[in-house]
Design a protein around this motif. Structure first.
Motif, short mmCIF file in Angstrom:
data_model
loop_
_atom_site.label_atom_id
_atom_site.label_comp_id
_atom_site.label_asym_id
_atom_site.label_seq_id
_atom_site.Cartn_x
_atom_site.Cartn_y
_atom_site.Cartn_z
N VAL A 25 7.07 -3.12 15.44
CA VAL A 25 7.10 -3.87 17.05
C VAL A 25 8.75 -3.97 17.39
CG1 VAL A 25 6.30 -5.71 18.44
CG2 VAL A 25 4.98 -5.01 16.38
N PHE A 26 9.08 -3.06 18.20
CA PHE A 26 10.39 -3.03 18.61
C PHE A 26 10.55 -3.15 20.07
CE2 PHE A 26 10.49 -1.67 14.44
CZ PHE A 26 11.48 -1.93 13.71
N PRO A 27 10.29 -4.28 20.82
CA PRO A 27 9.91 -4.30 22.38
C PRO A 27 11.25 -4.16 23.09
CG PRO A 27 9.68 -6.27 21.44
CD PRO A 27 9.94 -5.54 20.22
N MET A 28 12.39 -4.72 22.52
CA MET A 28 13.61 -4.66 23.28
C MET A 28 14.09 -3.59 24.29
SD MET A 28 15.32 -7.46 24.42
CE MET A 28 14.85 -8.52 22.80
N PRO A 29 13.98 -3.69 25.49
CA PRO A 29 14.28 -2.56 26.38
C PRO A 29 15.76 -2.08 26.31
CG PRO A 29 13.86 -4.55 27.84
CD PRO A 29 13.77 -4.80 26.30
N ALA A 30 16.24 -2.03 25.08
CA ALA A 30 17.65 -1.61 24.86
C ALA A 30 17.90 -0.19 24.12
CB ALA A 30 18.43 -2.87 24.46
N PRO A 31 18.42 0.48 24.33
CA PRO A 31 18.66 1.98 23.70
C PRO A 31 19.02 1.56 22.31
CG PRO A 31 19.45 2.25 25.76
CD PRO A 31 19.08 0.88 25.85
N SER A 32 20.07 0.61 22.07
CA SER A 32 20.41 0.46 20.69
C SER A 32 19.43 -0.07 19.81
CB SER A 32 21.76 -0.42 20.65
OG SER A 32 21.37 -1.60 21.29
N HIS A 33 18.57 -0.91 20.19
CA HIS A 33 17.46 -1.41 19.51
C HIS A 33 16.35 -0.45 19.29
CE1 HIS A 33 18.15 -5.85 19.78
NE2 HIS A 33 19.02 -5.23 20.65
N TYR A 34 16.11 0.49 20.06
CA TYR A 34 15.39 1.78 19.84
C TYR A 34 15.86 2.73 18.84
CZ TYR A 34 12.78 6.06 20.36
OH TYR A 34 12.44 7.33 20.09
N LEU A 365 26.25 -0.44 16.22
CA LEU A 365 26.04 0.86 15.80
C LEU A 365 27.16 1.58 15.86
CD1 LEU A 365 23.14 -0.03 16.28
CD2 LEU A 365 22.62 2.05 17.30
N SER A 366 28.07 1.60 16.86
CA SER A 366 29.42 2.19 16.92
C SER A 366 30.07 1.84 15.82
CB SER A 366 30.02 1.77 18.42
OG SER A 366 29.23 2.16 19.47
N THR A 367 30.30 0.49 15.70
CA THR A 367 31.23 0.14 14.37
C THR A 367 30.76 0.80 12.97
OG1 THR A 367 31.71 -2.02 15.44
CG2 THR A 367 32.10 -1.95 13.15
N THR A 368 29.43 0.64 12.93
CA THR A 368 28.92 1.51 11.75
C THR A 368 29.27 2.80 11.70
OG1 THR A 368 27.10 -0.12 11.67
CG2 THR A 368 27.07 1.81 10.18
N GLU A 369 29.21 3.57 12.78
CA GLU A 369 29.40 5.16 12.73
C GLU A 369 30.77 5.49 12.71
OE1 GLU A 369 27.25 6.18 16.40
OE2 GLU A 369 25.44 5.64 15.64
N THR A 370 31.66 4.73 13.14
CA THR A 370 33.33 4.95 13.31
C THR A 370 33.53 4.53 11.68
OG1 THR A 370 35.04 4.57 14.30
CG2 THR A 370 34.20 2.54 13.54
N VAL A 371 33.36 3.72 10.98
CA VAL A 371 33.15 3.31 9.44
C VAL A 371 33.02 4.37 8.61
CG1 VAL A 371 32.95 2.04 7.40
CG2 VAL A 371 33.51 0.95 9.78
N TYR A 372 31.57 4.97 9.22
CA TYR A 372 31.22 6.05 8.13
C TYR A 372 31.93 7.31 8.34
CZ TYR A 372 27.69 9.34 6.42
OH TYR A 372 26.99 10.09 5.76
N HIS A 373 32.33 7.62 9.57
CA HIS A 373 33.35 8.93 9.82
C HIS A 373 34.73 8.59 9.48
CE1 HIS A 373 29.71 11.27 10.96
NE2 HIS A 373 29.16 10.26 11.68
N GLY A 374 35.23 7.52 9.32
CA GLY A 374 36.55 7.02 8.96
C GLY A 374 37.40 7.15 10.19
#
Length: 521
Positions: A25-34, A365-374
Motif C-alpha cells: 500500500v503506497f498511496p502517496m501521489p508523489a513519484p519518489s514514493h512510487y 533518493l538523489s542523495t543515495t544515488e549520488t553517493v552510490y555513484h561517487g
C-alpha cells in the motif's frame, strides 16, 4: 564467483516458503514514493511471490517472475497536481517546522481518506481476499495500517527515510533528543545546548500532535471505511518488521532493534544505456558536466525569477557543460552550454565519469544515488528532510549546502569552483560509495529475506520488545520519577516540620528557663 554466491543466496532466501500473497500500500501521489514502493514490490515479485500493489501510478515494467496486480488509485495524482498548483513549494522553506506538521496532518488525512474510499480499494476490502503480509508506507497515512488485520496478514512498515522519532515508538526503539535531531529541524548531529533544548521541545510537540490529533483522526478514518477495523493503537503495537530506506553510508549510526532493517540503496538498479544524444553530449564534455535537478516534486520552471536568473548567469560563465532538468520546452536566456531535459535518466547520468558535480535539492533518493555513484554535491534544500540530508552530506565532507534564500550568482559560482577544484569532496564521496556497496548481499535481497522471515516465523513475534506493553509515561519512567519526587517532597515537608518542631521545643525550653531565672531573681 559473485554471481554464483548471489544465486545461492536467493535459493536460501526462498527455501522453506511457498509463493506468498503480499499486498503493498503506497498511496502517496508523489513519484519518489512510487519509485521506492515499486522497486520493493517488484523485488518481492521477482522472488516468486504473488504481489498486489495499491498506488496512484501503474507499473511501467511489470516483473517477469511471480505474479503482479496493480490497483491504481485513479484521479489521486491529478487531484494532487491541482492542489499543488495553488502551493508554491519554494516558499515552504520559510514556514516553521510546526506549520509543516500541520500541512502533513492535512495531507495525510486527505490521502488516507481518498485511498480507503476509492472504489477499487473498497472492492478489495469487501472481496474476502487474504494476504500473508501487508506492507504499508509509513508516512502520515497511519489509518491504512489496520488493512493488515482486515486481510489477516502480518504488518510490515516501509519508511522512505532513516530511523527517527516518528518511527521509534512503533517498535519500541528508544528516542533520545540529546543526540537524535528531529527530521524537520535540520539540526547538526552534534547539537549545542540551545539546539538540544529546541530539539527536545519539538519532539514533545510532535508526539503530542501524533497522540492527540493525527492518530485519532486516522483511527476514525480506518473505522469509517474498514469493517470491524482494529484500533490503531493496538495495530501500532504489533508491527512485525520495519524496513528503513537508510544506510550508514548516508546517515549517522543509530540504535536499531532486530525488527528494524536498513535497506538504503535498494532501488538502485544496474546502469542501463544512456539515450544516444545524452551519451554523445556527456562523452564530448571534455571540461566536465554539471548536472542540475530539483527532483520530481519541485519544478524548476516554477523557480522565482531572481533565482532562475542567478542560475542562468552562474551557468553561462562556466567552462563545463550543464545538464538541467527543466519541465518546459524553452528556457528564456538559456546559455549555449546548457542542455535541457524534461526527464533525465539520473542514475545513468551520475554514473558517467565526466559528471563533476550534482546540484540537487537534497532529496534522499538523489542523495543515495549520488553517493552510490561517487559524485559530490551542491545542495539547495527547500522542504521536508532535504535540509537534514544536505547537512549530513556537508558534515560527511562530500557536499556544500547553499540555502535557497541565499542562492545568488556569486555564491553558486564560488561553491561550484570550490567543489570542482578541491579533490577532497570527490575523495570523500567515493569513500562513502565504497561503504554503501560493501555488503554481503544487495539491499533488495535483504528486504526480500526479511519479509519472507516474517512469513516463515508467523509474524516474528520473538523480535517484539517489552516496551510495547508499556505506556509512554512508563517507558520514560515518568510515573517512577513522579513517585520519587512526591516521596521526596513529602519527606522534605516532614523534615521541615520536624526541624520546626524541634526548634520550637528548644525555644520553649529556653524561654521557660529564662522565665524561671527571672522569678528567682
Amino acid at each position: 564467483m559473485k554471481s554464483v554466491f548471489i544465486f545461492m543466496f536467493c535459493l536460501l532466501c526462498t527455501s522453506g516458503i511457498d509463493a506468498a500473497r503480499i499486498l503493498g500500500v503506497f498511496p502517496m501521489p508523489a513519484p519518489s514514493h512510487y519509485f521506492l514502493g515499486s522497486a520493493l514490490m517488484k523485488g518481492l515479485a521477482e522472488a516468486g511471490h504473488d504481489v498486489t500493489m495499491i498506488s496512484p501510478f501503474p507499473v511501467k515494467d511489470p516483473p517477469k517472475n511471480g505474479s503482479w496486480r496493480d490497483i491504481i488509485l485513479d484521479g489521486m495524482m491529478e487531484d494532487m497536481e491541482e492542489k499543488f498548483k495553488k502551493i508554491d513549494l519554494f516558499t515552504m522553506q520559510q514556514q516553521s517546522a510546526f506549520s509543516t506538521i500541520l500541512f502533513l496532518n492535512f495531507m495525510g488525512q486527505s490521502t488516507t481518506e481518498k485511498t480507503l474510499s476509492h472504489p477499487k480499494v473498497q472492492e478489495l476490502i469487501h472481496s474476502n481476499e487474504k494476504f500473508d503480509v501487508v506492507i504499508v508506507s509509513q508516512f502520515v497515512t497511519d489509518g491504512l495500517k489496520p488493512l493488515a488485520n482486515h486481510f489477516q496478514g502480518h504488518l510490515v512498515l516501509f519508511s522512505n527515510t532513516a530511523v527517527n522519532s516518528w518511527l521509534n515508538h512503533l517498535v519500541g526503539n528508544p528516542t533520545l533528543p540529546s543526540f537524535h535531531p528531529e527530521v524537520l529541524l535540520g539540526l547538526p548531529k552534534r547539537m549545542n545546548f540551545f539546539e538540544r533544548l529546541s530539539n527536545t521541545l519539538f519532539y514533545v510537540l510532535q508526539r503530542l500532535n501524533l497522540e492527540l490529533w493525527a492518530y485519532p483522526k486516522q483511527n476514525a478514518l480506518s473505522k469509517k471505511y474498514i469493517p470491524n477495523a482494529v484500533d490503531l493503537d493496538l495495530v501500532n503495537r504489533n508491527v512485525s518488521l520495519l524496513l528503513l530506506n537508510s544506510h550508514t553510508s548516508l546517515f549517522n549510526p543509530q540504535p536499531l532493534l532486530p525488527c528494524m532493517v536498513e535497506i538504503g540503496g535498494f532501488h538502485i538498479s544496474p546502469s542501463k544505456k544512456l539515450p544516444q544524444d545524452l551519451q554523445k553530449y556527456l562523452d564530448e564534455a571534455k571540461q566536465g558536466v554539471i548536472y542540475f535537478s530539483m527532483g520530481s516534486n519541485l519544478k524548476s520552471n516554477r523557480l522565482p525569477v531572481e533565482k532562475r536568473d542567478a542560475l542562468l548567469k552562474a551557468f553561462g560563465k562556466r567552462k563545463e557543460k550543464v545538464l538541467w532538468k527543466w519541465e518546459d520546452d524553452t528556457l528564456p536566456g538559456q546559455p549555449p552550454n546548457v542542455k535541457l531535459g524534461k526527464w533525465l535518466p539520473q542514475q545513468e547520468i551520475l554514473a558517467h565519469p565526466n559528471v563533476k558535480v550534482f546540484i540537487t535539492h537534497g532529496g534522499l533518493l538523489s542523495t543515495t544515488e549520488t553517493v552510490y555513484h561517487g559524485v559530490p554535491i551542491v545542495a539547495i534544500p527547500v522542504l521536508g528532510d532535504q535540509q537534514m540530508n544536505a547537512r549530513g552530506a556537508e558534515q560527511a565532507g562530500y557536499g556544500i549546502v547553499l540555502p535557497f534564500p541565499e542562492l545568488t550568482e556569486e555564491k553558486l559560482t564560488s561553491y561550484l569552483d570550490e567543489i570542482i577544484s578541491n579533490p577532497k569532496y570527490r575523495k570523500n564521496v567515493q569513500a562513502r560509495s565504497r561503504i554503501m556497496k560493501d555488503r554481503e548481499v544487495t539491499p533488495l535481497q535483504t528486504a526480500v529475506y526479511w519479509v519472507e522471515y516474517v512469513i516463515r516465523h508467523n509474524g516474528a513475534e520473538h523480535l517484539r520488545v517489552a516496551y510495547l506493553d508499556l505506556a509512554w509515561y512508563q517507558f520514560y519512567l515518568l510515573d517512577v520519577i513522579t513517585f520519587i519526587a512526591v516521596v521526596l517532597f513529602i519527606a522534605l515537608i516532614l523534615l521541615k516540620k520536624t526541624i520546626s518542631y524541634v526548634c520550637r521545643r528548644k525555644s520553649d525550653k529556653t524561654n521557660t528557663k529564662t522565665d524561671k531565672t527571672k522569678k528567682t531573681n
